[in-house]
Design a protein around this motif. Structure first.
Motif, PDB file in Angstrom:
ATOM      1  N   SER A  88       0.821  -1.222   0.000  1.00  0.00           N
ATOM      2  CA  SER A  88       0.000   0.000   0.000  1.00  0.00           C
ATOM      3  C   SER A  88       0.851   1.266   0.000  1.00  0.00           C
ATOM      4  CB  SER A  88      -0.909   0.015   1.231  1.00  0.00           C
ATOM      5  OG  SER A  88      -0.125   0.001   2.411  1.00  0.00           O
ATOM      6  N   LEU A  89       2.168   1.138   0.139  1.00  0.00           N
ATOM      7  CA  LEU A  89       3.054   2.298   0.255  1.00  0.00           C
ATOM      8  C   LEU A  89       3.780   2.538  -1.066  1.00  0.00           C
ATOM      9  CD1 LEU A  89       4.178   4.370   2.299  1.00  0.00           C
ATOM     10  CD2 LEU A  89       5.972   2.730   2.812  1.00  0.00           C
ATOM     11  N   PHE A  90       3.683   3.770  -1.581  1.00  0.00           N
ATOM     12  CA  PHE A  90       4.377   4.120  -2.824  1.00  0.00           C
ATOM     13  C   PHE A  90       5.638   4.893  -2.480  1.00  0.00           C
ATOM     14  CE2 PHE A  90       5.172   7.039  -6.397  1.00  0.00           C
ATOM     15  CZ  PHE A  90       5.404   6.089  -7.389  1.00  0.00           C
ATOM     16  N   ALA A  98      -4.177   5.601   7.357  1.00  0.00           N
ATOM     17  CA  ALA A  98      -5.043   6.621   7.957  1.00  0.00           C
ATOM     18  C   ALA A  98      -5.473   7.642   6.911  1.00  0.00           C
ATOM     19  CB  ALA A  98      -4.312   7.311   9.107  1.00  0.00           C
ATOM     20  N   ALA A  99      -4.546   8.026   6.015  1.00  0.00           N
ATOM     21  CA  ALA A  99      -4.887   8.985   4.960  1.00  0.00           C
ATOM     22  C   ALA A  99      -5.909   8.392   3.994  1.00  0.00           C
ATOM     23  CB  ALA A  99      -3.630   9.403   4.202  1.00  0.00           C
ATOM     24  N   ASP A 100      -5.757   7.111   3.660  1.00  0.00           N
ATOM     25  CA  ASP A 100      -6.716   6.455   2.767  1.00  0.00           C
ATOM     26  C   ASP A 100      -8.088   6.364   3.421  1.00  0.00           C
ATOM     27  OD1 ASP A 100      -4.763   6.167   0.895  1.00  0.00           O
ATOM     28  OD2 ASP A 100      -4.359   4.050   1.316  1.00  0.00           O
ATOM     29  N   HIS A 148     -11.474   8.118   1.899  1.00  0.00           N
ATOM     30  CA  HIS A 148     -12.609   7.283   1.494  1.00  0.00           C
ATOM     31  C   HIS A 148     -13.330   6.797   2.744  1.00  0.00           C
ATOM     32  CE1 HIS A 148     -10.856   7.321  -2.483  1.00  0.00           C
ATOM     33  NE2 HIS A 148      -9.728   6.890  -1.980  1.00  0.00           N
ATOM     34  N   PRO A 149     -14.125   7.642   3.383  1.00  0.00           N
ATOM     35  CA  PRO A 149     -14.817   7.205   4.606  1.00  0.00           C
ATOM     36  C   PRO A 149     -15.848   6.133   4.302  1.00  0.00           C
ATOM     37  CG  PRO A 149     -15.614   9.354   3.915  1.00  0.00           C
ATOM     38  CD  PRO A 149     -14.454   9.018   3.014  1.00  0.00           C
ATOM     39  N   GLN A 150     -16.034   5.250   5.267  1.00  0.00           N
ATOM     40  CA  GLN A 150     -17.014   4.175   5.120  1.00  0.00           C
ATOM     41  C   GLN A 150     -18.419   4.758   5.235  1.00  0.00           C
ATOM     42  OE1 GLN A 150     -16.437   0.965   4.395  1.00  0.00           O
ATOM     43  NE2 GLN A 150     -14.267   1.463   4.204  1.00  0.00           N
TER      44      GLN A 150
END
Length: 201
Positions: free
Chosen positions: A64-66, A140-142, A146-148
């Motif tokens: 998940s880390l770029f 946390a940023a993702d 994109h909140p549920q």
């Protein structure tokens, strides 16, 4: 002569806009208000830095880390510091392309968890950060981006029918503590001493 186009707005939004313009002492002509709003929006968009074209962005995607090109990767093993860098789309150490796990285990002579052993410094970062911390920040940023959806807005999922509740157990009457027949007679013993008398004597 400039050509004009019509823009559709919900009626309640249009009425709120005209009312607010009247309260502020501005023109209540909807076309003037919409034109001012669009020009303000365009000016704000032009101030932003142009985003890089997707084809021009290079880096290493680590789950998940770029890690963008130019990122430095540090590994500490037995007190020695080893450095690799992200070049193009790979992590390169002394001319070899390695995965993060391979780089972490290279000098340790054992299997290592790269998230706990590698320190990352991306272009623009002042300090190195451990990889697991960067992964946590990215998650946390993702989540914020994109909140549920609220549970109330989700469609109801059919569930199995609940079994019928069991009938309540009959109430037991309270214990009778009144003295009965033989209540006051001496205890009938088989032996002269009780085990408690012997054990705790």
């Amino acid at each position: 002569m400039k050509r004009t186009l019509s823009v559709q707005l919900p009626s309640h939004t249009l009425l709120d806009m005209i009312e607010q313009a009247g309260l502020n002492g501005e023109s209540q002509d909807p076309s003037v208000i919409v034109l001012a709003a669009v020009e303000l929006w365009l000016a704000a968009q032009q101030k932003r830095a142009p985003a890089a074209a997707p084809a021009a962005v290079h880096g290493y995607q680590w789950k998940s880390l770029f890690l963008p090109e130019g990122t430095l990767v540090r590994c500490i093993s037995y007190g020695d510091h080893h450095y690799a860098s992200v070049e193009g789309d790979a992590i390169v150490y002394e001319g070899r392309k390695l995965s993060p796990n391979q780089f972490a285990a290279l000098h340790a002579n054992s299997v290592r968890n790269a998230w706990n052993d590698l320190y990352i410094r991306r272009p623009g970062d002042k300090f190195y950060k451990i990889a697991r911390q960067l992964r946590r920040e990215q998650a946390a940023a993702d989540k914020d981006a994109h909140p549920q959806p609220e549970a109330a807005l989700l469609p109801a999922v059919p569930t199995r029918a609940e079994p019928a509740p069991c009938p309540p157990a009959p109430a037991t009457p309270p214990r009778d503590t009144s003295p009965g027949v033989g209540w006051t007679l001496p205890e009938r013993r088989k032996f002269r001493l009780r085990l408690e008398d012997v054990a705790f004597d």
